[in-house]
Design a protein around this motif. Structure first.
Motif, mmCIF file in Angstrom:
data_model
loop_
_atom_site.group_PDB
_atom_site.id
_atom_site.type_symbol
_atom_site.label_atom_id
_atom_site.label_comp_id
_atom_site.label_asym_id
_atom_site.label_seq_id
_atom_site.Cartn_x
_atom_site.Cartn_y
_atom_site.Cartn_z
ATOM 1 N N LYS A 105 0.819 -1.219 0.000
ATOM 2 C CA LYS A 105 0.000 0.000 0.000
ATOM 3 C C LYS A 105 0.853 1.269 0.000
ATOM 4 C CE LYS A 105 -4.093 -2.049 2.139
ATOM 5 N NZ LYS A 105 -3.658 -3.451 1.984
ATOM 6 N N ALA A 106 1.932 1.252 -0.785
ATOM 7 C CA ALA A 106 2.810 2.416 -0.866
ATOM 8 C C ALA A 106 2.380 3.388 -1.956
ATOM 9 C CB ALA A 106 4.249 1.971 -1.116
ATOM 10 N N THR A 107 1.737 2.882 -3.005
ATOM 11 C CA THR A 107 1.331 3.726 -4.125
ATOM 12 C C THR A 107 -0.100 4.225 -3.924
ATOM 13 O OG1 THR A 107 0.940 1.625 -5.280
ATOM 14 C CG2 THR A 107 2.871 2.884 -5.924
ATOM 15 N N THR A 108 -0.414 5.320 -4.581
ATOM 16 C CA THR A 108 -1.710 5.965 -4.388
ATOM 17 C C THR A 108 -2.861 5.128 -4.952
ATOM 18 O OG1 THR A 108 -3.029 7.927 -4.889
ATOM 19 C CG2 THR A 108 -1.396 7.287 -6.523
ATOM 20 N N PRO A 109 -3.965 5.038 -4.226
ATOM 21 C CA PRO A 109 -5.180 4.435 -4.781
ATOM 22 C C PRO A 109 -6.089 5.488 -5.414
ATOM 23 C CG PRO A 109 -5.494 4.793 -2.451
ATOM 24 C CD PRO A 109 -4.113 5.333 -2.787
ATOM 25 N N ASN A 110 -5.549 6.685 -5.585
ATOM 26 C CA ASN A 110 -6.334 7.827 -6.056
ATOM 27 C C ASN A 110 -6.504 7.726 -7.576
ATOM 28 O OD1 ASN A 110 -7.603 10.288 -6.278
ATOM 29 N ND2 ASN A 110 -5.746 11.500 -6.012
ATOM 30 N N ASN A 111 -7.393 6.827 -8.003
ATOM 31 C CA ASN A 111 -7.601 6.580 -9.423
ATOM 32 C C ASN A 111 -8.814 7.305 -9.986
ATOM 33 O OD1 ASN A 111 -5.508 4.398 -9.561
ATOM 34 N ND2 ASN A 111 -6.907 3.384 -8.148
ATOM 35 N N ASP A 112 -9.727 7.690 -9.138
ATOM 36 C CA ASP A 112 -10.995 8.250 -9.614
ATOM 37 C C ASP A 112 -10.878 9.737 -9.946
ATOM 38 O OD1 ASP A 112 -12.209 5.785 -9.270
ATOM 39 O OD2 ASP A 112 -12.679 6.213 -7.170
ATOM 40 N N ASP A 113 -10.003 10.442 -9.242
ATOM 41 C CA ASP A 113 -9.802 11.856 -9.529
ATOM 42 C C ASP A 113 -8.942 12.018 -10.780
ATOM 43 O OD1 ASP A 113 -9.486 12.694 -6.013
ATOM 44 O OD2 ASP A 113 -11.266 12.455 -7.279
ATOM 45 N N ASN A 114 -8.665 13.227 -11.148
ATOM 46 C CA ASN A 114 -7.776 13.514 -12.262
ATOM 47 C C ASN A 114 -6.396 12.924 -11.996
ATOM 48 O OD1 ASN A 114 -6.323 14.590 -14.349
ATOM 49 N ND2 ASN A 114 -6.521 16.725 -13.696
ATOM 50 N N ALA A 115 -5.950 12.033 -12.885
ATOM 51 C CA ALA A 115 -4.671 11.354 -12.680
ATOM 52 C C ALA A 115 -3.519 12.344 -12.583
ATOM 53 C CB ALA A 115 -4.420 10.363 -13.816
ATOM 54 N N ALA A 116 -3.638 13.485 -13.234
ATOM 55 C CA ALA A 116 -2.575 14.484 -13.198
ATOM 56 C C ALA A 116 -2.361 15.028 -11.794
ATOM 57 C CB ALA A 116 -2.892 15.626 -14.157
ATOM 58 N N GLY A 117 -3.340 14.889 -10.923
ATOM 59 C CA GLY A 117 -3.221 15.400 -9.560
ATOM 60 C C GLY A 117 -2.960 14.334 -8.526
ATOM 61 N N ALA A 118 -2.581 13.130 -8.969
ATOM 62 C CA ALA A 118 -2.457 12.012 -8.036
ATOM 63 C C ALA A 118 -1.208 12.078 -7.170
ATOM 64 C CB ALA A 118 -2.490 10.694 -8.803
ATOM 65 N N SER A 119 -0.133 12.696 -7.679
ATOM 66 C CA SER A 119 1.098 12.785 -6.900
ATOM 67 C C SER A 119 1.100 14.103 -6.139
ATOM 68 C CB SER A 119 2.312 12.705 -7.843
ATOM 69 O OG SER A 119 3.512 12.731 -7.099
ATOM 70 N N ARG A 120 1.058 14.018 -4.794
ATOM 71 C CA ARG A 120 0.852 15.211 -3.967
ATOM 72 C C ARG A 120 1.830 15.282 -2.798
ATOM 73 N NH1 ARG A 120 -5.700 14.259 -3.326
ATOM 74 N NH2 ARG A 120 -6.297 14.759 -5.474
ATOM 75 N N PRO A 121 3.106 15.383 -3.056
ATOM 76 C CA PRO A 121 4.058 15.480 -1.942
ATOM 77 C C PRO A 121 3.768 16.678 -1.046
ATOM 78 C CG PRO A 121 5.194 15.083 -4.015
ATOM 79 C CD PRO A 121 3.772 15.385 -4.357
ATOM 80 N N PHE A 122 3.892 16.452 0.260
ATOM 81 C CA PHE A 122 3.751 17.465 1.299
ATOM 82 C C PHE A 122 2.336 18.038 1.406
ATOM 83 C CE2 PHE A 122 8.173 17.623 -0.304
ATOM 84 C CZ PHE A 122 8.790 17.117 0.819
ATOM 85 N N ASP A 123 1.401 17.486 0.673
ATOM 86 C CA ASP A 123 0.002 17.926 0.727
ATOM 87 C C ASP A 123 -0.758 17.069 1.737
ATOM 88 O OD1 ASP A 123 -2.052 19.585 -1.291
ATOM 89 O OD2 ASP A 123 -2.987 17.875 -0.281
ATOM 90 N N GLY A 124 -1.642 17.687 2.469
ATOM 91 C CA GLY A 124 -2.397 16.959 3.483
ATOM 92 C C GLY A 124 -3.310 15.887 2.917
ATOM 93 N N ARG A 125 -3.581 15.915 1.616
ATOM 94 C CA ARG A 125 -4.460 14.919 0.997
ATOM 95 C C ARG A 125 -3.704 13.746 0.385
ATOM 96 N NH1 ARG A 125 -6.532 18.395 -3.595
ATOM 97 N NH2 ARG A 125 -4.302 18.877 -3.507
#
Length: 427
Positions: free
Chosen positions: A212-232
């Motif tokens: 579970k190291a990679t993001t499961p954030n598949n439903d949102d815009n893929a361009a916004g999936a990598s979010r270093p230092f962001d609370g989300r």
């Protein structure tokens, strides 16, 4: 008189663009190259986004035989090396070939080729005992990671030391550092150094899904999936690519009138001897690596004008790294612009360190700090200046790049702008 190492050529194969200029254009514009995975059917995986390279080996100048022989990671490395050599203006066929070396990093070697061949040999996994006669002629080369370095050596006519450095996610930084060491100790006058990885395959996706190291954030815009230092943020985004640099002895480079992007002024690495994937919250090991790199460069914390963070986009890493910056740089940590380019090009495992070194050299050249894309809701525990969304014009003479990898590896490298002088010159 001590020998010093400088970067005189850069080549890149990166998500969002093949070539050094396309790579810098992406970073300086704050665009992201993360998208839904297209290289294989990722429908059954937990994480289905990645930062892929739009790479056409024919358009990149590889011959049919080279394409047949080389795994995707090797193709990336060779194309990047050719660009770096051309950019440097150096003739690697002149002079003593025994004074030219190669240092290439990779975390997972020829993963793509190995998995593709296993699928064929096992008839899509149906056969436990595989039939080797179905394998491609160069399958053995896929099994031996050092073939990546050998391919680059053949391109550069390098007959000096040739090495494959594999230290997980710090491989790219460590491979460049090894090349610098060969210059400084007098073993080589030229080193082709960098790293490559093409890990985007079902086996890699499955491995990172499992922990579970990679993001499961598949439903949102893929361009916004990598979010270093962001609370989300909820995990990193896999990537692929390569960056290769020509490193020369500084005096020789200046005598031949070479362009110089940066001097590699200091490097250090540490291990936490603690956990394969875990990090201690205080960031002590990374802080120690930063401190030793500063000492070797004979610089103070206040000399650092920009930090290229590891910034993977996991809560554990981002907070560990923030603590390390505060521990090693003191109050000045709050004044330094910091960013993670993984927000734009994902995490290409062993290759990312060399891509980040290249980004630092280009940042020094252009005096521009690349942004941390997708950073709009800062984690309050990551309270440093993580340069959100938009690139920033910024005067800088010395920059710091850090890496953190599975196994507890922590590396730090300092690059200095040519002509500014450094503490090393005073010694």
């Amino acid at each position: 008189m001590s020998r010093r190492a400088v970067i005189t050529g850069i080549g890149a194969v990166a998500p969002g663009g093949v070539g050094r200029q396309a790579y810098w254009d992406l970073l300086s514009s704050g665009r992201t190259a993360t998208r839904d995975i297209s290289l294989f059917d990722a429908g059954k995986f937990r994480s289905r986004v990645a930062a892929e390279c739009d790479f056409d080996p024919v358009a990149a100048g590889l011959s049919a035989q080279e394409i047949r022989r080389m795994d995707r990671a090797a193709q990336f490395a060779v194309v990047a090396a050719r660009e770096a050599i051309e950019d440097s203006g150096i003739d690697t066929t002149a002079g003593d070939p025994g004074r030219t070396g190669v240092s290439i990093g990779s975390a997972v070697g020829c993963t793509t080729g190995l998995e593709d061949e296993y699928v064929v040999l096992s008839d899509n996994g149906k056969n436990w005992l595989v039939d080797h006669s179905y394998g491609v002629p160069h399958l053995y080369g896929y099994m031996v990671p050092s073939t990546l370095a050998a391919e680059v050596a053949w391109q550069a006519y390098a007959q000096g030391p040739v090495a494959l450095i594999s230290t997980g996610c710090t491989s790219g930084l460590d491979a460049v550092a090894h090349g610098v060491q060969l210059i400084e100790e007098g073993t080589c006058d030229i080193v082709i150094a960098g790293a490559t990885d093409a890990p985007l395959s079902p086996i890699t996706a499955a491995c990172f899904d499992a922990i579970k190291a990679t993001t499961p954030n598949n439903d949102d815009n893929a361009a916004g999936a990598s979010r270093p230092f962001d609370g989300r943020r909820d995990g990193f985004v896999l990537g692929e690519g390569a960056a290769v640099m020509v490193i020369e002895e500084a005096g020789a480079a200046r005598r031949r009138g070479a362009q110089i992007y940066a001097e590699v002024a200091g490097f250090a690495s540490r291990s936490n001897a603690y956990h394969m994937t875990g990090l201690k919250a205080d960031g002590r090991e990374m802080a120690e690596a930063i401190g030793v790199a500063l000492d070797r460069a004979r610089l103070d914390a206040t000399d650092i004008g920009y930090i290229n963070a590891h910034g993977s986009g996991t809560k554990q890493n981002d907070r560990h790294e923030t603590a390390a910056f505060k521990r090693s740089l003191g109050q000045h940590a709050y004044d330094i612009p910091i960013s993670s380019i993984k927000s734009m090009i994902g995490h290409s495992l062993g290759a990312i360190g060399s891509l980040e070194v290249a980004a630092c050299a280009l940042a020094l050249r252009h005096q521009v700090v690349p942004p941390t894309a997708n950073l709009s809701v800062p984690d309050p525990k990551c309270d440093l200046d993580y340069v959100p969304v938009t690139a920033r014009d910024h005067r800088m003479d010395h920059v710091l790049s850090v890496g953190s990898g599975f196994g507890g590896f922590q590396s730090a490298m300092i690059l200095s702008r040519p002509g500014v002088g450094s503490g090393r010159e005073a010694a």
